[in-house]
Structures are given as C-alpha cells and as structure tokens.
Write a protein that holds these residues in place. Structure first.
Motif, PDB file in Angstrom:
ATOM      1  N   ALA A  15       0.850  -1.193   0.000  1.00  0.00           N
ATOM      2  CA  ALA A  15       0.000   0.000   0.000  1.00  0.00           C
ATOM      3  C   ALA A  15       0.883   1.239   0.000  1.00  0.00           C
ATOM      4  O   ALA A  15       1.846   1.330   0.758  1.00  0.00           O
ATOM      5  CB  ALA A  15      -0.908  -0.007   1.222  1.00  0.00           C
ATOM      6  N   SER A  35      -1.232  -5.133  -2.074  1.00  0.00           N
ATOM      7  CA  SER A  35      -1.845  -5.000  -0.745  1.00  0.00           C
ATOM      8  C   SER A  35      -2.339  -3.569  -0.543  1.00  0.00           C
ATOM      9  O   SER A  35      -2.448  -3.090   0.570  1.00  0.00           O
ATOM     10  CB  SER A  35      -0.858  -5.407   0.352  1.00  0.00           C
ATOM     11  OG  SER A  35       0.290  -4.582   0.311  1.00  0.00           O
ATOM     12  N   THR A  37      -4.928  -0.294  -0.559  1.00  0.00           N
ATOM     13  CA  THR A  37      -6.276  -0.032  -0.061  1.00  0.00           C
ATOM     14  C   THR A  37      -6.856   1.147  -0.839  1.00  0.00           C
ATOM     15  O   THR A  37      -6.140   1.832  -1.578  1.00  0.00           O
ATOM     16  CB  THR A  37      -6.244   0.333   1.435  1.00  0.00           C
ATOM     17  OG1 THR A  37      -5.522   1.572   1.592  1.00  0.00           O
ATOM     18  CG2 THR A  37      -5.577  -0.758   2.264  1.00  0.00           C
ATOM     19  N   PRO A  41      -3.584   3.146  -2.333  1.00  0.00           N
ATOM     20  CA  PRO A  41      -3.428   2.067  -3.312  1.00  0.00           C
ATOM     21  C   PRO A  41      -1.971   1.742  -3.590  1.00  0.00           C
ATOM     22  O   PRO A  41      -1.087   2.569  -3.378  1.00  0.00           O
ATOM     23  CB  PRO A  41      -4.105   2.632  -4.569  1.00  0.00           C
ATOM     24  CG  PRO A  41      -4.025   4.109  -4.407  1.00  0.00           C
ATOM     25  CD  PRO A  41      -4.095   4.373  -2.929  1.00  0.00           C
ATOM     26  N   GLY A  60      -5.335  -6.423  -3.430  1.00  0.00           N
ATOM     27  CA  GLY A  60      -5.965  -5.174  -3.031  1.00  0.00           C
ATOM     28  C   GLY A  60      -6.113  -4.165  -4.148  1.00  0.00           C
ATOM     29  O   GLY A  60      -5.985  -4.475  -5.331  1.00  0.00           O
ATOM     30  N   THR A  61      -6.348  -2.920  -3.766  1.00  0.00           N
ATOM     31  CA  THR A  61      -6.564  -1.829  -4.704  1.00  0.00           C
ATOM     32  C   THR A  61      -5.249  -1.411  -5.363  1.00  0.00           C
ATOM     33  O   THR A  61      -4.260  -1.183  -4.681  1.00  0.00           O
ATOM     34  CB  THR A  61      -7.185  -0.623  -3.980  1.00  0.00           C
ATOM     35  OG1 THR A  61      -8.416  -1.038  -3.390  1.00  0.00           O
ATOM     36  CG2 THR A  61      -7.442   0.532  -4.932  1.00  0.00           C
TER      37      THR A  61
END
Length: 90
Positions: A15, A35, A37, A41, A60-61
């Motif tokens: 992230a 990973s 968010t 991101p 993840g994002t």
C-alpha cells in the motif's frame, strides 16, 4: 525494475508504494500481489514503449498510472483506479 528476469514467484506491491516495469520481461512470469487499499493504493506503471508478455494483478486496490501494453492477457482481481501519470490521464 529492468532487465530480463526468469523469476517465476510473485512480486508484491505494498500500500502506498510503486512498481515500475522498465523493460518487457522485468517482472518474470509470476503474479503481482497488491496490498493496496482505497485510501492508499499500490501503484503500477510501465515506462514508455514497453510491451509485457502478460500481466496479472491480484489482491488489493491498485492504481494504474500509465498505459499498459501486453502481448498476452491482462487480468485484475482487485479494485483498480485508473489514474493520472503526471503527463496526462490514461
């Protein structure tokens, strides 16, 4: 990352961090594990003129910050943000 890699394991993008593919085979053949968010991101991009063999990002994002060209399939299983690259919007 640059050069020709034969690495077959996964590459992790945390992230708030960035991964830039600087050559066609820089990432080998493994998945990219994000990973990121929504608030922070993971960022992925390639340098101009790169055509990767294929691309698969899971997790993840992930913010895509450049044009992504592949000779094979592209797949994404997490949330994507198509964002600005600093020179325009992709």
């Amino acid at each position: 990352m640059t050069g020709n890699s034969s690495f077959t394991g996964g590459t992790n993008i945390g992230a708030g961090t960035s991964l830039i593919a600087g050559s066609n085979n820089a990432l080998g053949s493994g998945l990219i594990n994000s990973s990121g968010t929504a608030a922070s991101p993971a960022n992925f991009s390639t340098t101009s003129g790169i055509t990767m063999p294929a691309l698969s990002i899971v997790g993840g994002t992930t913010a895509i910050l450049s044009d992504i060209s592949t000779a094979g399939a592209q797949s994404y299983s997490g949330n994507l943000i198509i964002g600005t690259s600093g020179t325009g919007t992709t």
